[in-house]
Design a protein around this motif. Structure first.
Motif, short mmCIF file in Angstrom:
data_model
loop_
_atom_site.label_atom_id
_atom_site.label_comp_id
_atom_site.label_asym_id
_atom_site.label_seq_id
_atom_site.Cartn_x
_atom_site.Cartn_y
_atom_site.Cartn_z
N THR A 34 -3.57 -8.23 2.25
CA THR A 34 -2.76 -7.89 1.08
C THR A 34 -2.70 -9.05 0.10
OG1 THR A 34 -1.41 -6.31 2.32
CG2 THR A 34 -0.46 -7.21 0.30
N ALA A 38 -4.28 -9.25 -3.72
CA ALA A 38 -3.46 -9.61 -4.88
C ALA A 38 -4.01 -10.84 -5.59
CB ALA A 38 -2.02 -9.86 -4.44
N ASP A 258 0.33 -9.26 -12.56
CA ASP A 258 -0.24 -8.16 -11.78
C ASP A 258 -0.52 -8.58 -10.35
OD1 ASP A 258 -0.64 -5.77 -13.66
OD2 ASP A 258 -1.37 -7.46 -14.83
N CYS A 259 -0.83 -9.84 -10.14
CA CYS A 259 -0.95 -10.36 -8.78
C CYS A 259 0.36 -10.20 -8.03
CB CYS A 259 -1.38 -11.83 -8.83
SG CYS A 259 -1.19 -12.73 -7.27
N ARG A 261 3.00 -8.27 -8.82
CA ARG A 261 3.41 -6.87 -8.70
C ARG A 261 2.66 -6.18 -7.57
NH1 ARG A 261 3.01 -6.60 -14.62
NH2 ARG A 261 5.12 -6.80 -15.48
N THR A 262 1.38 -6.46 -7.46
CA THR A 262 0.58 -5.82 -6.41
C THR A 262 1.05 -6.26 -5.03
OG1 THR A 262 -1.33 -5.60 -7.86
CG2 THR A 262 -1.76 -5.59 -5.49
N THR A 265 4.50 -4.70 -4.37
CA THR A 265 4.44 -3.26 -4.10
C THR A 265 3.90 -2.98 -2.71
OG1 THR A 265 4.16 -2.73 -6.45
CG2 THR A 265 3.43 -1.08 -4.86
N ARG A 293 -3.57 1.28 -0.81
CA ARG A 293 -3.88 -0.08 -1.22
C ARG A 293 -4.88 -0.10 -2.36
NH1 ARG A 293 -4.35 -1.23 4.40
NH2 ARG A 293 -6.56 -1.77 4.17
N VAL A 296 -3.10 0.97 -5.70
CA VAL A 296 -2.27 -0.08 -6.27
C VAL A 296 -3.15 -1.21 -6.83
CG1 VAL A 296 -0.52 -1.83 -5.76
CG2 VAL A 296 -0.32 0.47 -4.79
N ALA A 297 -4.21 -1.55 -6.10
CA ALA A 297 -5.10 -2.62 -6.55
C ALA A 297 -5.81 -2.24 -7.84
CB ALA A 297 -6.11 -2.95 -5.46
N SER A 299 -4.75 -0.18 -10.18
CA SER A 299 -3.77 -0.27 -11.26
C SER A 299 -3.54 -1.72 -11.65
CB SER A 299 -2.46 0.38 -10.82
OG SER A 299 -1.45 0.21 -11.80
N GLY A 300 -3.42 -2.59 -10.65
CA GLY A 300 -3.23 -4.01 -10.93
C GLY A 300 -4.42 -4.61 -11.65
#
Length: 320
Positions: A34, A38, A258-259, A261-262, A265, A293, A296-297, A299-300
């Motif tokens: 994870t 990120a 974004d790092c 947030r990812t 999340t 995963r 989300v990645a 989107s980030g």
């Protein structure tokens, strides 16, 4: 190839130093999926330094938890960790080392002017894992988490940077402490069964007592209503920390958001997965599924790309 490009972007040219950073990157990719995911959302010139911090923490943690032949005893692990930690603290004082992981982290400390006391505090908490197998109160656990988690968030801050110089550094630090601690509590909840097999319980005894749960009951690994209520209360404690940390994401440099947030999340959703599994943290590791995963990645990644196109990616650094 990605690692080489990142090192080039960061201006890291010395072959021995590059080898140390690459070792840290591999440790991150292998053990911290994870966090590694990120970290890829940061600008390339920042990634090696985050890998170095992760690699250092992972290496120390592995020394404490190593169950390989010859080190399965507490005494064997203690001797190995003591030798390593004393050498690390000496290298930290001198600013030089022959160890590849330490070489990368010392370079990161120097480049980003990270207070060395954070690393000494981390070593102190790792040393506690060799002798302490439970915590009477949350306050006692929190003292352990200062070194094992909170200071890791503080180490990261100079690299992540502030949105601008109007952001108070002490405010940003409080959010970083909350997020690091939330990550750690999430680990504890996910790993209850695994930690029990190592002889440790990271749920405070006062919490167990409040719900009529004892260590023997946990070791049986059967989820009942009391254990569900205990874990639900600890999950809510972790979620409060995530909520306390959230305002800090908008205070770091746009290229770092974004790092964070990812990671936030995906890690917080481990708590959702524990609930979906009816609080069974004893049989198999709880994890967020690969499709989620990836979602989300992706989107980030879109957000990270947009932030890089919008402006410079060099953060406003430390409190100075």
């Amino acid at each position: 190839m990605t690692g080489r490009r990142d090192l080039d972007a960061a201006g890291i040219t010395d072959p021995a130093l590059r080898a140390g950073y690459e070792l840290c990157r591999r440790l991150n990719a292998r053990h911290g999926k994870t966090y590694f995911l990120a970290t890829l959302l940061l600008p390339p010139q920042k990634r090696p330094y985050v890998h170095a911090l992760y690699g250092f923490a992972r290496h120390a943690d592995d020394l404490v938890d190593d169950l390989s032949p010859g080190l399965a005893s507490d005494a064997g692990r203690a001797r190995r960790f003591t030798a390593w930690s004393e050498q690390f603290l000496t290298d930290l004082e001198w600013g030089a080392t022959s160890d590849p992981v330490t070489r990368a982290v010392l370079d990161t400390i120097a480049r980003w002017q990270i207070p060395t006391g954070y690393f000494a505090d981390f070593v102190d908490s790792m040393r506690m894992d060799l002798t302490v197998d439970s915590y009477r109160t949350y306050a006692e656990l929190d003292r352990y988490m200062w070194g094992s988690a909170a200071v890791v968030g503080l180490q990261m801050l100079p690299i992540l940077g502030r949105a601008d110089t109007e952001v108070r550094w002490d405010v940003l630090e409080q959010h970083a402490i909350a997020l690091g601690t939330a990550f750690q509590l999430t680990n504890f909840l996910r790993d209850v069964g695994e930690d029990l097999r190592r002889g440790r319980v990271y749920l405070p005894q006062e919490s167990l007592d409040a719900f009529g749960v004892n260590r023997d009951r946990l070791e049986r690994g059967r989820v009942d209503e009391s254990i569900r209520n205990l874990l639900a209360a600890e999950i809510e404690r972790a979620r409060r920390l995530y909520r306390a940390a959230d305002p800090g994401i908008d205070l770091v440099h746009p290229s770092s958001r974004d790092c964070l947030r990812t990671a936030r999340t995906l890690y917080s959703e481990i708590l959702d997965e524990i609930e979906r599994r009816d609080y069974d943290v004893f049989h198999g590791r709880v994890a967020v599924g690969l499709p989620r995963r990836a979602q989300v990645a992706l989107s980030g990644a879109r957000g990270a790309w947009a932030s890089r196109r919008a402006g410079p990616t060099t953060p406003t650094g430390s409190a100075s």
